[in-house]
Design a protein around this motif. Structure first.
Motif, PDB file in Angstrom:
ATOM      1  N   ALA A 264       0.849  -1.190   0.000  1.00  0.00           N
ATOM      2  CA  ALA A 264       0.000   0.000   0.000  1.00  0.00           C
ATOM      3  C   ALA A 264       0.884   1.238   0.000  1.00  0.00           C
ATOM      4  N   GLU A 265       0.320   2.361  -0.401  1.00  0.00           N
ATOM      5  CA  GLU A 265       1.102   3.582  -0.557  1.00  0.00           C
ATOM      6  C   GLU A 265       0.821   4.545   0.584  1.00  0.00           C
ATOM      7  N   VAL A 266       1.895   5.042   1.215  1.00  0.00           N
ATOM      8  CA  VAL A 266       1.756   6.024   2.289  1.00  0.00           C
ATOM      9  C   VAL A 266       1.008   7.252   1.769  1.00  0.00           C
ATOM     10  N   GLY A 267       0.082   7.735   2.583  1.00  0.00           N
ATOM     11  CA  GLY A 267      -0.738   8.877   2.191  1.00  0.00           C
ATOM     12  C   GLY A 267      -2.099   8.480   1.660  1.00  0.00           C
ATOM     13  N   THR A 281      -0.069   6.318   7.210  1.00  0.00           N
ATOM     14  CA  THR A 281       1.057   7.223   7.437  1.00  0.00           C
ATOM     15  C   THR A 281       2.419   6.552   7.257  1.00  0.00           C
ATOM     16  N   SER A 282       2.501   5.236   7.466  1.00  0.00           N
ATOM     17  CA  SER A 282       3.762   4.500   7.283  1.00  0.00           C
ATOM     18  C   SER A 282       3.449   3.119   6.727  1.00  0.00           C
ATOM     19  N   TYR A 283       4.450   2.542   6.056  1.00  0.00           N
ATOM     20  CA  TYR A 283       4.272   1.214   5.456  1.00  0.00           C
ATOM     21  C   TYR A 283       5.623   0.509   5.449  1.00  0.00           C
ATOM     22  N   PHE A 291       2.726  -4.384   6.389  1.00  0.00           N
ATOM     23  CA  PHE A 291       2.231  -3.772   7.621  1.00  0.00           C
ATOM     24  C   PHE A 291       2.293  -2.257   7.489  1.00  0.00           C
ATOM     25  N   GLY A 292       1.313  -1.591   8.067  1.00  0.00           N
ATOM     26  CA  GLY A 292       1.291  -0.144   8.017  1.00  0.00           C
ATOM     27  C   GLY A 292       0.856   0.472   9.327  1.00  0.00           C
ATOM     28  N   ILE A 309      -7.563  -0.009   1.701  1.00  0.00           N
ATOM     29  CA  ILE A 309      -6.618   1.049   1.320  1.00  0.00           C
ATOM     30  C   ILE A 309      -6.337   0.862  -0.162  1.00  0.00           C
ATOM     31  N   GLY A 310      -7.030   1.615  -0.993  1.00  0.00           N
ATOM     32  CA  GLY A 310      -6.992   1.355  -2.429  1.00  0.00           C
ATOM     33  C   GLY A 310      -7.554  -0.031  -2.697  1.00  0.00           C
TER      34      GLY A 310
END
Length: 328
Positions: A264-267, A281-283, A291-292, A309-310
């Motif tokens: 997944a992409e941060v943001g 916020t983090s991945y 994990f994020g 998340i997407g």
């Protein structure tokens, strides 16, 4: 912060930090020496924790916040006989030097010195850290509370706390001693932990960092940093907002861990069904998957909540570094 896939060396180091002992070079983190007669009162008034209750040899985590209680940095403070040593995030030293300097008034006896370049910092992480610490001559610190510290060889500070939720210790030493002490610790069996592996651990454990979890968008209660906040110490910058949020149980979002089924992409937005409930916020990628960290609206739910998340699916999980409970 690095987020690329970890390699076999990192996997072995993370395993060592979990089951035995690892060492991470945190010398890129900033170190600020706060000295002169008013140093304790000054820091007491500039951050969230209670400095006036600390004696030399003790320490704490504290959060520097804006006047509206938005987070600037999570800082570890060590009270020495003649100064307070602040360990700050890698990208925050210059900013904090300038920010703190703004609050030193004409009559204040406070001196700020950036000692980052002349010192080094290591973290020992893992259940077998005690063995290394004892062989370094710091046996007396074993079993003491978080932040407590002592001097070894009159120049190496050994403090309880790894910087993560894992058991361990932090060492602050002259830069001239760095290589010798590093080699000694490796010879004692510690496994080197890279910056990338450190970042993986800090995401898994939920330590928030500036520019990602600690920004103008969030306050320390949302970040789960209750252990850094004194609700009885009186006035400090941002105190009114934090006290109000606590009194009226007004925390509207919380930082959580998110176990993911794919990258997944941060943001990215965190959603439940069609409703946006937060932000990633983090991945990081781990040996066990993806994990994020992310902020999720309180009303949406907590542990066990299924999120999107997407195209990636996730589940909210506990992270050991933070807390979401209002104090009694």
């Amino acid at each position: 912060m690095p987020t690329s896939a970890i390699d076999g060396k990192d996997i072995a180091a993370i395993q060592a930090a979990t089951e035995e002992v690892a060492i991470c070079d945190r010398s890129l983190w900033g170190r600020i020496r706060v000295s002169d007669d008013d140093r304790i009162r000054f820091l007491h008034n500039q951050s969230t924790n209670d400095f006036q209750s600390l004696k030399p040899g003790q320490g704490c985590d504290t959060v520097m916040v804006t006047s509206t209680a938005r987070t600037i940095d999570l800082v570890t403070a060590y009270v020495l006989d003649d100064a307070v040593l602040l360990l700050v995030s890698p990208n925050r030293c210059e900013f904090l030097m300038q920010w703190l300097d703004r609050y030193i008034f004409f009559a204040d006896k406070v001196k700020l010195t950036d000692i980052t370049s002349e010192t080094a910092t290591f973290s020992l992480i893992g259940p077998k850290s005690d063995v290394v610490i004892e062989k370094l001559g710091a046996k007396a610190i074993i079993g003491q509370p978080y932040g407590n510290h002592l001097l070894v060889k009159e120049e190496i500070i050994v403090a309880v706390g790894s910087g993560l939720a894992s058991a361990g210790y932090t060492l602050i030493l002259p830069a001239s001693e760095k290589q010798q002490v590093w080699n000694q610790i490796l010879e004692l069996g510690a496994v080197e932990l890279s910056d990338r592996a450190w970042n993986t651990l800090r995401v898994l454990q939920g330590r928030p960092v500036p520019d990602l979890e600690l920004t103008d968008d969030y306050n320390p209660l949302e970040a789960g940093l209750w252990q850094t906040i004194s609700f009885t110490k009186g006035c400090y910058i941002g105190q009114e907002t934090i006290a109000r949020l606590n009194t009226y149980k007004g925390v509207k979002q919380h930082l959580w861990g998110i176990r993911l089924n794919a990258p997944a992409e941060v943001g990215s937005a965190i959603a439940v069904g069609d409703e946006k409930v937060g932000k990633l916020t983090s991945y990081t990628e781990t040996a066990d998957g993806y994990f994020g960290l992310g902020y999720v609206r309180s009303k949406a739910g907590g542990v066990g909540l299924k999120v999107q998340i997407g195209e990636t699916e996730g589940e909210i999980v506990e992270i050991p570094f933070v807390s979401h409970d209002y104090p009694d």
